[in-house]
Design a protein around this motif. Sequence first.
Motif, PDB file in Angstrom:
ATOM      1  N   PHE A   1       0.824  -1.214   0.000  1.00  0.00           N
ATOM      2  CA  PHE A   1       0.000   0.000   0.000  1.00  0.00           C
ATOM      3  C   PHE A   1       0.856   1.261   0.000  1.00  0.00           C
ATOM      4  N   LEU A   2       1.850   1.289   0.897  1.00  0.00           N
ATOM      5  CA  LEU A   2       2.690   2.476   1.012  1.00  0.00           C
ATOM      6  C   LEU A   2       3.477   2.723  -0.270  1.00  0.00           C
ATOM      7  N   ASN A   3       4.008   1.640  -0.869  1.00  0.00           N
ATOM      8  CA  ASN A   3       4.760   1.786  -2.120  1.00  0.00           C
ATOM      9  C   ASN A   3       3.852   2.306  -3.241  1.00  0.00           C
ATOM     10  N   ASN A   4       2.686   1.674  -3.368  1.00  0.00           N
ATOM     11  CA  ASN A   4       1.763   2.081  -4.437  1.00  0.00           C
ATOM     12  C   ASN A   4       1.266   3.507  -4.234  1.00  0.00           C
ATOM     13  N   ALA A   5       0.952   3.831  -2.967  1.00  0.00           N
ATOM     14  CA  ALA A   5       0.448   5.166  -2.672  1.00  0.00           C
ATOM     15  C   ALA A   5       1.501   6.225  -2.957  1.00  0.00           C
ATOM     16  N   GLN A   6       2.737   5.959  -2.557  1.00  0.00           N
ATOM     17  CA  GLN A   6       3.800   6.928  -2.784  1.00  0.00           C
ATOM     18  C   GLN A   6       4.033   7.136  -4.271  1.00  0.00           C
ATOM     19  N   THR A   7       4.054   6.039  -5.010  1.00  0.00           N
ATOM     20  CA  THR A   7       4.257   6.136  -6.461  1.00  0.00           C
ATOM     21  C   THR A   7       3.102   6.886  -7.127  1.00  0.00           C
ATOM     22  N   GLY A   8       1.858   6.546  -6.728  1.00  0.00           N
ATOM     23  CA  GLY A   8       0.688   7.167  -7.335  1.00  0.00           C
ATOM     24  C   GLY A   8       0.603   8.657  -7.035  1.00  0.00           C
ATOM     25  N   LEU A   9       0.884   9.039  -5.776  1.00  0.00           N
ATOM     26  CA  LEU A   9       0.786  10.445  -5.410  1.00  0.00           C
ATOM     27  C   LEU A   9       1.888  11.284  -6.048  1.00  0.00           C
ATOM     28  N   GLU A  10       3.059  10.687  -6.219  1.00  0.00           N
ATOM     29  CA  GLU A  10       4.124  11.409  -6.925  1.00  0.00           C
ATOM     30  C   GLU A  10       3.727  11.660  -8.379  1.00  0.00           C
ATOM     31  N   ALA A  11       3.106  10.646  -8.995  1.00  0.00           N
ATOM     32  CA  ALA A  11       2.628  10.828 -10.373  1.00  0.00           C
ATOM     33  C   ALA A  11       1.526  11.894 -10.421  1.00  0.00           C
ATOM     34  N   LEU A  12       0.669  11.878  -9.416  1.00  0.00           N
ATOM     35  CA  LEU A  12      -0.399  12.865  -9.348  1.00  0.00           C
ATOM     36  C   LEU A  12       0.160  14.282  -9.187  1.00  0.00           C
ATOM     37  N   ASN A  13       1.221  14.406  -8.406  1.00  0.00           N
ATOM     38  CA  ASN A  13       1.865  15.703  -8.202  1.00  0.00           C
ATOM     39  C   ASN A  13       2.403  16.262  -9.515  1.00  0.00           C
ATOM     40  N   VAL A  14       2.959  15.384 -10.347  1.00  0.00           N
ATOM     41  CA  VAL A  14       3.476  15.814 -11.644  1.00  0.00           C
ATOM     42  C   VAL A  14       2.332  16.301 -12.531  1.00  0.00           C
ATOM     43  N   ILE A  15       1.209  15.570 -12.518  1.00  0.00           N
ATOM     44  CA  ILE A  15       0.046  15.971 -13.329  1.00  0.00           C
ATOM     45  C   ILE A  15      -0.461  17.344 -12.916  1.00  0.00           C
ATOM     46  N   LEU A  16      -0.587  17.557 -11.598  1.00  0.00           N
ATOM     47  CA  LEU A  16      -1.118  18.840 -11.120  1.00  0.00           C
ATOM     48  C   LEU A  16      -0.152  19.982 -11.360  1.00  0.00           C
ATOM     49  N   ALA A  17       1.148  19.686 -11.279  1.00  0.00           N
ATOM     50  CA  ALA A  17       2.145  20.741 -11.478  1.00  0.00           C
ATOM     51  C   ALA A  17       2.113  21.299 -12.892  1.00  0.00           C
ATOM     52  N   HIS A  18       1.701  20.484 -13.874  1.00  0.00           N
ATOM     53  CA  HIS A  18       1.688  20.920 -15.265  1.00  0.00           C
ATOM     54  C   HIS A  18       0.277  20.954 -15.859  1.00  0.00           C
ATOM     55  N   ALA A  19      -0.728  20.903 -14.966  1.00  0.00           N
ATOM     56  CA  ALA A  19      -2.109  20.779 -15.454  1.00  0.00           C
ATOM     57  C   ALA A  19      -2.536  21.972 -16.283  1.00  0.00           C
ATOM     58  N   ASP A  20      -2.098  23.207 -15.923  1.00  0.00           N
ATOM     59  CA  ASP A  20      -2.536  24.388 -16.645  1.00  0.00           C
ATOM     60  C   ASP A  20      -1.642  24.729 -17.826  1.00  0.00           C
ATOM     61  N   LYS A  21      -0.632  23.857 -18.100  1.00  0.00           N
ATOM     62  CA  LYS A  21       0.298  24.118 -19.206  1.00  0.00           C
ATOM     63  C   LYS A  21       0.144  23.122 -20.333  1.00  0.00           C
ATOM     64  N   ARG A  22      -0.609  22.045 -20.106  1.00  0.00           N
ATOM     65  CA  ARG A  22      -0.708  20.994 -21.117  1.00  0.00           C
ATOM     66  C   ARG A  22      -1.695  21.395 -22.198  1.00  0.00           C
ATOM     67  N   SER A  23      -1.445  20.887 -23.377  1.00  0.00           N
ATOM     68  CA  SER A  23      -2.348  21.163 -24.499  1.00  0.00           C
ATOM     69  C   SER A  23      -3.267  19.988 -24.784  1.00  0.00           C
ATOM     70  N   THR A  24      -3.071  18.859 -24.083  1.00  0.00           N
ATOM     71  CA  THR A  24      -3.912  17.683 -24.298  1.00  0.00           C
ATOM     72  C   THR A  24      -5.256  17.861 -23.615  1.00  0.00           C
ATOM     73  N   ASN A  25      -6.129  16.901 -23.869  1.00  0.00           N
ATOM     74  CA  ASN A  25      -7.484  16.956 -23.318  1.00  0.00           C
ATOM     75  C   ASN A  25      -7.434  16.888 -21.794  1.00  0.00           C
ATOM     76  N   GLN A  26      -7.995  17.907 -21.123  1.00  0.00           N
ATOM     77  CA  GLN A  26      -7.944  17.944 -19.668  1.00  0.00           C
ATOM     78  C   GLN A  26      -8.851  16.884 -19.046  1.00  0.00           C
ATOM     79  N   THR A  27      -9.857  16.427 -19.797  1.00  0.00           N
ATOM     80  CA  THR A  27     -10.706  15.356 -19.264  1.00  0.00           C
ATOM     81  C   THR A  27      -9.887  14.086 -19.047  1.00  0.00           C
ATOM     82  N   ASP A  28      -8.988  13.785 -19.965  1.00  0.00           N
ATOM     83  CA  ASP A  28      -8.107  12.613 -19.786  1.00  0.00           C
ATOM     84  C   ASP A  28      -7.235  12.775 -18.558  1.00  0.00           C
ATOM     85  N   LEU A  29      -6.738  13.991 -18.332  1.00  0.00           N
ATOM     86  CA  LEU A  29      -5.913  14.236 -17.147  1.00  0.00           C
ATOM     87  C   LEU A  29      -6.724  14.043 -15.869  1.00  0.00           C
TER      88      LEU A  29
END
Length: 707
Positions: free
Chosen positions: A392-420
């Motif tokens: 759980f801890l490994n998966n959660a840490q990996t998932g939240l780090e990936a989520l942090n990357v998505i949010l950090a660039h959410a307003d700069k991406r040109s792809t469909n925001q619904t997919d994000l």
Amino acid sequence: MSSNKPSTTPSTLNKYRGIIIAVSLFLVFNLAVLGLNFYTSSTLNDDAVSINLSGRQRMLSQRTAKVLLTIQVDAAQGRFNEKNTAELKKVSHLFDTTLNGFKNGAVVIGGDEKPVRLKKVTDAVATKSVDEALTIWKPYKQLLLPVITSNMVDEVTLDIATDYARENNLKLLKLMNDLTTQLEKNTKAKAAKLQMIQTIALVLSLLLFANIVFNALRKLRSADSEIEKAQRETTEILNTVKEGLILLDPQFNVGSQFSQSVSRILQHDIVANTPFMPILKSLVSEEIYISAEDYIKLLFGNKVKEALMLSLNPLTQVKVMAKNDTAPRYLSFQFNRVVEDKRVLHLLVTVQDVTEQVTQAEELQALKGQSNINLDLLKKLLQADNFQLRQFLNNAQTGLEALNVILAHADKRSTNQTDLANQCFRIIHALKGEASALGLASIENSAHQFEEHLVDLRKKTSWEAQEILSLPVMLSALLEQLAQVNSIVAAINAHQKHANANVAPPLVSTSVSNNLKRLAEQVSQNQNKQVQLKLDLRLLDEMDEKVVQQLQQIGIQLIRNGICHGIESPDARLAKGKPAKGEIALTAQMNAAGAIEFIVRDDGQGIVPSRIRASMIASGRYTSEVVGQLSDKEIVGKLFEPGFSTASGTDKDAGRGIGMDLVQTLINEIGGELKIDTKPDTFTQFSFRIATHSTPTINLYATEAAV
């Protein structure tokens, strides 16, 4: 709050007694003068009739003599003219009836040949004239009678009548002149009297009116002074109170009186007649605004008692964010009716800034709950399987780090925001499912709150920076919770390493089975259902740890899906002839070809395309025309579409439309081939082999052999 104004209360009469008396005297006096004027005018009218007729009497006396003389001339020449006789008869009759009318009063023929009422004369001089005229007229009348009634008049009789006429004609004329003069004199005296009365009445009326005006002005000055004093006191109160006070009219506009602090509290310039609802709309959410508008409309009606509506107030404690606010505030709006004659005239609105009280209450509640949360978390971690915690801890840490990357660039991406948004949903939903299986309620609740914020973002095609400001804060809170869990788990492991050095860890299949059973028990309790979980997962002990983790996550989502959407309530199952307790079976097995098969089967209501069609239309995402063009297999395939759910409501276990999307994503990552077998009111089975990636195979009307 009510206000009543009876029209005849003692206080009202006492307050205006002077004005009421003055006005009453004025009205009575004017009515008396009006009555006197009417009487005098009526008398003058009668006098005018008398003067007119007395004047006519002069003419009639002369006319009688003239006609008589004409008849005498005609007789001397041997002629007879009936017109002269008829005229003599007419004028003598008019003179006679009118003269007797002056004597006794009678209805006579007026100057317009219409009957008029002639009053008898009462003045001594006029009476004397009438009496003397009658003395002359009566013999005169007798002498005229043969002349009027006979066609052949005796000359002697005619001469006698003519001689009498010559002798008394001027006397009659003088008497009628005297009568007319006296009547005119009497009328002038009455008119002068009336004029004097009218003058006196006018003076007295003016005096009474002046008195009324004086008293009214005095009362008005006194009332103005009291009003000014009350307004000063009201202004002082309104400028002093900390609460915002305003009056709303039935058109929802602010009245002329309001407290000085209301503009500061609402962060809006308030003036008289300012529309209140747009201000409220700028402060609160759309949902609260609609409820508040309905509530205020109910208050202006008379159908529901005010006391019964207090608990319905949606603005008792509401979170607001004005344009000048740097942080959210909490306001309290209280409404009281202002009633007059059973009509609601206004609403008194009291607005208070309760941010400090709410913040203190939340901090106190957080302090109270923190110890319970930490203690509950510690209990769950002590009971949890070490393998599951580590995964759980490994998966959660990996998932939240990936989520942090998505949010950090959410307003700069040109792809469909619904997919994000869907990517964020999958990460958080997986984290929530694993936390729920481990019984980590605090992390599960935080993940659920995160999902709540993602709902609106998923509907947008682009994200603005201000729309996602709250997500990094919530992500940080989740990371802090995980760090806390990590520290506790590390301490537990350090202790257990020495205490249980010779104890073998549980099998992976046992760990996964315990985890899934705990999840099934928790979800079934949440949904008020009875579920028995049957597991055969021994093959997991021989599999790669990452695959095991993925299979467990798939199992978590399908068990939750089966309980929420598949298994019926105990009463519904009994009505269908099924046992009250539903059954979900999970099996991991290897087929003859050496491929691993993973099967999840429930004995619930099955997947019914017509129900999915109804949910699609009810969701508003699809029109009935579009739904009607899809085949049953295409309809079932919509279950895997992000954001679509057949749940009637939303809770921690279902309603977000992400569980089946996550299952499809995980199976694709494994390289599996998903197959769905289902039969209405009988069963649903999800199965896949770990092989190459492909789209799901759907069998809507499978037989019991399709296991």
